[in-house]
Design an enzyme around this catalytic site. Structure first.
Site, mmCIF file in Angstrom:
data_model
loop_
_atom_site.group_PDB
_atom_site.id
_atom_site.type_symbol
_atom_site.label_atom_id
_atom_site.label_comp_id
_atom_site.label_asym_id
_atom_site.label_seq_id
_atom_site.Cartn_x
_atom_site.Cartn_y
_atom_site.Cartn_z
ATOM 1 N N ASP A 25 -20.104 -5.309 2.241
ATOM 2 C CA ASP A 25 -19.050 -4.767 1.389
ATOM 3 C C ASP A 25 -18.112 -5.899 0.992
ATOM 4 O O ASP A 25 -17.024 -6.061 1.553
ATOM 5 C CB ASP A 25 -18.313 -3.640 2.106
ATOM 6 C CG ASP A 25 -17.572 -2.754 1.112
ATOM 7 O OD1 ASP A 25 -17.540 -3.110 -0.085
ATOM 8 O OD2 ASP A 25 -17.032 -1.720 1.539
ATOM 9 N N PHE B 248 -10.964 5.323 2.742
ATOM 10 C CA PHE B 248 -10.073 6.491 2.632
ATOM 11 C C PHE B 248 -9.021 6.281 1.553
ATOM 12 O O PHE B 248 -8.793 5.160 1.078
ATOM 13 C CB PHE B 248 -9.367 6.751 3.974
ATOM 14 C CG PHE B 248 -8.506 5.605 4.442
ATOM 15 C CD1 PHE B 248 -7.249 5.378 3.898
ATOM 16 C CD2 PHE B 248 -8.956 4.740 5.429
ATOM 17 C CE1 PHE B 248 -6.461 4.317 4.328
ATOM 18 C CE2 PHE B 248 -8.172 3.662 5.867
ATOM 19 C CZ PHE B 248 -6.920 3.463 5.306
ATOM 20 N N GLU C 245 -5.015 7.526 1.782
ATOM 21 C CA GLU C 245 -4.123 8.167 2.747
ATOM 22 C C GLU C 245 -2.682 8.189 2.220
ATOM 23 O O GLU C 245 -2.164 7.175 1.767
ATOM 24 C CB GLU C 245 -4.179 7.401 4.084
ATOM 25 C CG GLU C 245 -3.497 8.111 5.238
ATOM 26 C CD GLU C 245 -3.867 7.472 6.585
ATOM 27 O OE1 GLU C 245 -5.012 7.651 7.033
ATOM 28 O OE2 GLU C 245 -3.013 6.786 7.173
ATOM 29 N N HIS D 128 -8.352 2.296 0.876
ATOM 30 C CA HIS D 128 -9.295 1.387 1.540
ATOM 31 C C HIS D 128 -10.678 1.578 0.928
ATOM 32 O O HIS D 128 -11.275 2.646 1.058
ATOM 33 C CB HIS D 128 -9.334 1.701 3.049
ATOM 34 C CG HIS D 128 -10.270 0.824 3.833
ATOM 35 N ND1 HIS D 128 -10.831 1.207 5.028
ATOM 36 C CD2 HIS D 128 -10.740 -0.421 3.599
ATOM 37 C CE1 HIS D 128 -11.595 0.239 5.495
ATOM 38 N NE2 HIS D 128 -11.569 -0.765 4.646
ATOM 39 N N SER E 66 -0.295 3.045 10.507
ATOM 40 C CA SER E 66 -0.729 1.790 9.911
ATOM 41 C C SER E 66 0.507 0.896 9.828
ATOM 42 O O SER E 66 1.628 1.376 9.991
ATOM 43 C CB SER E 66 -1.289 2.021 8.504
ATOM 44 O OG SER E 66 -2.437 2.837 8.564
ATOM 45 N N HIS F 40 -7.154 -7.146 10.402
ATOM 46 C CA HIS F 40 -7.352 -6.292 9.226
ATOM 47 C C HIS F 40 -7.269 -4.808 9.543
ATOM 48 O O HIS F 40 -7.343 -3.970 8.653
ATOM 49 C CB HIS F 40 -8.691 -6.587 8.578
ATOM 50 C CG HIS F 40 -9.853 -5.781 9.096
ATOM 51 N ND1 HIS F 40 -10.164 -5.686 10.435
ATOM 52 C CD2 HIS F 40 -10.763 -5.021 8.446
ATOM 53 C CE1 HIS F 40 -11.223 -4.908 10.567
ATOM 54 N NE2 HIS F 40 -11.611 -4.498 9.404
ATOM 55 N N GLY F 41 -7.145 -4.457 10.830
ATOM 56 C CA GLY F 41 -7.105 -3.042 11.179
ATOM 57 C C GLY F 41 -6.894 -2.901 12.678
ATOM 58 O O GLY F 41 -6.558 -3.863 13.370
ATOM 59 N N GLY G 194 -9.374 -1.866 14.642
ATOM 60 C CA GLY G 194 -10.645 -2.208 15.288
ATOM 61 C C GLY G 194 -11.180 -1.009 16.042
ATOM 62 O O GLY G 194 -10.425 -0.250 16.670
ATOM 63 N N LYS H 235 -11.329 11.449 2.923
ATOM 64 C CA LYS H 235 -12.375 10.527 3.354
ATOM 65 C C LYS H 235 -13.729 10.982 2.809
ATOM 66 O O LYS H 235 -13.874 12.098 2.354
ATOM 67 C CB LYS H 235 -12.444 10.487 4.881
ATOM 68 C CG LYS H 235 -11.211 9.898 5.527
ATOM 69 C CD LYS H 235 -11.388 9.702 6.997
ATOM 70 C CE LYS H 235 -12.396 8.662 7.336
ATOM 71 N NZ LYS H 235 -11.912 7.290 7.185
#
Lengths: 487, 145
Positions: free
Chosen positions: A102, A211, A213, A241, A391, A410-411, A413, A486
């Site tokens: 991606d 998603f 959000e 995202h 987030s 980046h997130g 995880g 989602k």
């Protein structure tokens, strides 16, 4: 799958850094360096992600260390959370395994002038309308279709192409990483099959962890920077995202096929086929770089067109033009990408190829590539957590350039595999549980929701705490989910 | 069970076993479809697609091995699902030279009857393996979700 032995070789440097010494394996060219606290390392256990950090350390021309951010977990090729910079002047390679299928998967944050109270009585309608209007899920095409010639222009020009079509404004361009266009893209290198897959998917979310959000700012950690980003307590935001959809997957697939046998031709031995690579200054390396950039520009456009559809839904639900709702782009950032950037290595300025696989660029205040509006404070870094907790918005930190080639996490995880998450969801109703926590979740697949349940992820607050303390990026604002769609 | 899910933190691992290499490729296809659609039994055999894979594609390097062929076969099915909007449920694979010929039966995706589970982004080379065992053949493959 073989579990990692390397956790026994980890050396603690300080409370946020761990070293995998080069001596741990005879094929590593540099050390591995993992950003994590004690609990995150303990949770990692014998996850093969550490082997992947070591595998990346074998790549020719790698500079500094093979890095992993605190959201590290097992991926394919690179670990998720992996960062590696290679020097073309030192035989450095570029690897599709350091970008992923991606290409330019990333996140974009829109702010609004609404506060949480403005959603009273309308939130459910808003989420249902988003689900109905914004294409999500398997095999969904979108309302936008691009002919071959248009797609080639879109991949060359990125978001400015959409601006010419009236589908983006000046701020949408200025507030994207790289201005929504990575230069020197090679759309002519993208295969016909990739073009076919991309023709009607630009403006679609996809599935998996992608998603849209709706969130509310529930904590401001740095008021000055939050103000510079246009964020304030109680404000409603939208986080998107997604990535380059089928077009990007096909570009990666084509590249890996083209690279079959290439590493051996250049005398490169690889511990994992997914790390297939070519020297940056080779014809094969340049071909991947060009097609990858083209797919990255497609991804910027995909998120822009999703944002346009989100704006249309808000207009309908709140009966005002999106401009009057203040639905503006805060920032759009890539977290699966390889880019040529200038960095200092041992006091020498070098042009390096920085691979970020599940890692976010995090340039600090004053960096020339930070948009004018944010240059005094630094680049926004968006870190999606999970759909139950939170987030974060961070800002590029003072140590990022010296410590992590200008990169951050980046997130949150993943903490559970999809299989384990499904097992944990058995007999439960994840959608109802989220509703009880005040989050309206809608998905085109129930299994998708079960696999993406909050418990499947690490605690994002803890992950963010590590990058904050390490100075890679620092806390600005915390966003609490209100509703999510989602695939 | 001819195939099972294997733990992988970010994505999904598949372990497939079959008595022959042809059956291994057929079972791998079934496993892939079971990731895409929640209830593969809901897919009816209304049309048949034919596939032909040469082991050495135009950009291929050295001679393809059985793992490469498995990879190319699954990847071809993913693209068929996406571009033709079909779900496939029955597979017949015949090895031919170093490539294969196959047919697959299924039907177009009907959101009213098919509950879709995952968009499989890609097949990966990470940990990809096809090996002969005492009882036949075994494959390991991780797919990107």
């Amino acid at each position: 799958m073989q579990r990692s032995e390397l956790h026994r070789r980890l050396e603690r440097i300080d409370d946020v850094r761990w070293r995998i010494p080069r001596s741990a394996r005879d094929d590593m060219r540099v050390d591995g360096l993992v950003y994590a606290d004690d609990a995150l390392i303990a949770a990692l256990g014998d996850d093969p992600a550490l082997d992947q950090v070591a595998n990346v350390a074998t790549l020719p021309g790698i500079q500094g260390e093979s890095l992993a951010m605190p959201d590290i977990h097992w991926g394919y090729g690179f670990c998720i959370g992996g960062v590696a910079a290679t020097d073309p002047a030192d035989g450095g390679v570029i690897s599709p395994g350091g970008v992923g299928y991606d290409i330019n998967c990333g996140v974009r944050l829109l702010r609004t002038e609404l506060d949480e109270g403005d959603l009273d009585g309308r939130l459910e309608r808003l989420i249902e309308a988003l689900l109905a209007h914004v294409p999500t899920g398997v095999g969904r095409s979108g309302p936008y279709h691009f002919e071959r010639r248009e797609l080639l222009a879109l991949m060359r020009e990125g978001v400015p192409f959409l601006r010419r079509r009236g589908l983006a404004d000046d701020d949408d361009v200025a507030h994207c990483e790289s201005g929504g266009c990575i230069e020197d893209a090679g759309p002519e290198l993208v295969s016909g099959l990739a073009l076919e897959r991309g023709a009607d998917q630009c403006g679609t979310v996809g599935s998996g962890n992608h998603f849209v959000e709706v969130q509310v700012v529930d904590r401001v950690a740095d008021a000055a920077v939050a103000a510079a980003f246009g964020l304030a307590l109680g404000q409603v935001c939208v986080l998107i995202h997604s990535g380059s959809r089928g077009l990007g997957y096909q570009v990666c697939d084509d590249a890996l096929r083209a690279l079959r046998g290439v590493p051996a031709r250049y005398g490169i031995e690889l511990p994992d086929r997914q790390l297939a690579c070519a020297p940056l200054d080779s014809e094969e390396g340049q071909a991947y770089l060009g097609s990858m950039r083209a797919a990255a520009n497609y991804a910027f456009c995909n998120r822009q067109l999703i944002a346009q559809q989100v704006r249309e839904v808000f207009e309908r639900v709140f009966e005002r033009p999106w401009q009057r709702l203040g639905l503006e782009l805060v920032y759009d950032v890539a977290h699966n990408i390889a880019k040529l950037e200038s960095h200092q290595v041992d006091g020498v300025e070098k042009l390096l190829c920085v691979h970020r696989k599940g890692a976010t660029r995090a340039f600090p205040a004053g960096h020339a590539e930070v948009p004018d509006a944010y240059r005094a404070v630094g680049q926004p870094v968006m870190v999606p957590g999970d759909m139950g907790r939170a987030s974060w918005v961070l800002v590029g930190g003072p140590e990022a350039m010296a410590r992590s080639f200008g990169s951050s996490c980046h997130g949150a995880g993943r903490a559970l595999s999809r299989k384990a998450a499904l097992k944990a969801a058995k007999g439960r109703d994840v959608r109802a549980e989220l509703a009880a926590r005040g989050v309206i979740a809608r998905a085109s697949s129930r299994r998708g929701l079960d696999e993406e349940q909050p418990d499947a992820y690490k605690d994002v607050d803890r992950v963010v705490d590590v990058v904050h303390r390490a100075g890679l990026s620092t806390r600005v604002a915390r966003l609490r989910p209100l509703g999510v769609i989602k695939g | 069970m001819p195939w099972q899910l294997v733990d992988h933190t970010a994505d999904v691992g598949l372990l497939i076993e079959a008595p022959t290499r042809e059956a291994l490729l057929e079972e791998a296809a079934q496993a892939l479809m079971a990731l895409i659609v929640e209830d593969p039994a809901s897919v009816e055999e209304r049309e048949t697609l034919d596939f032909e894979l040469a082991a050495d594609g135009p950009a291929a390097g050295p001679a393809a091995d059985p793992a490469d062929l498995l990879f190319d076969w699954l990847q071809t099915l993913l693209v068929a699902v996406e571009l033709r909007r079909v779900l496939l449920t029955r597979f017949q694979v015949r090895l031919e030279g170093r490539g294969l010929r196959a047919s697959a039966s299924g039907e177009r995706i009907d959101p009213a009857r098919h509950r879709l589970a995952h968009e499989v982004k890609a097949i990966t080379y990470h940990g990809l393996a096809v090996r002969a065992t005492r009882d036949g053949w075994q494959a390991e493959v991780i797919v990107d979700i």
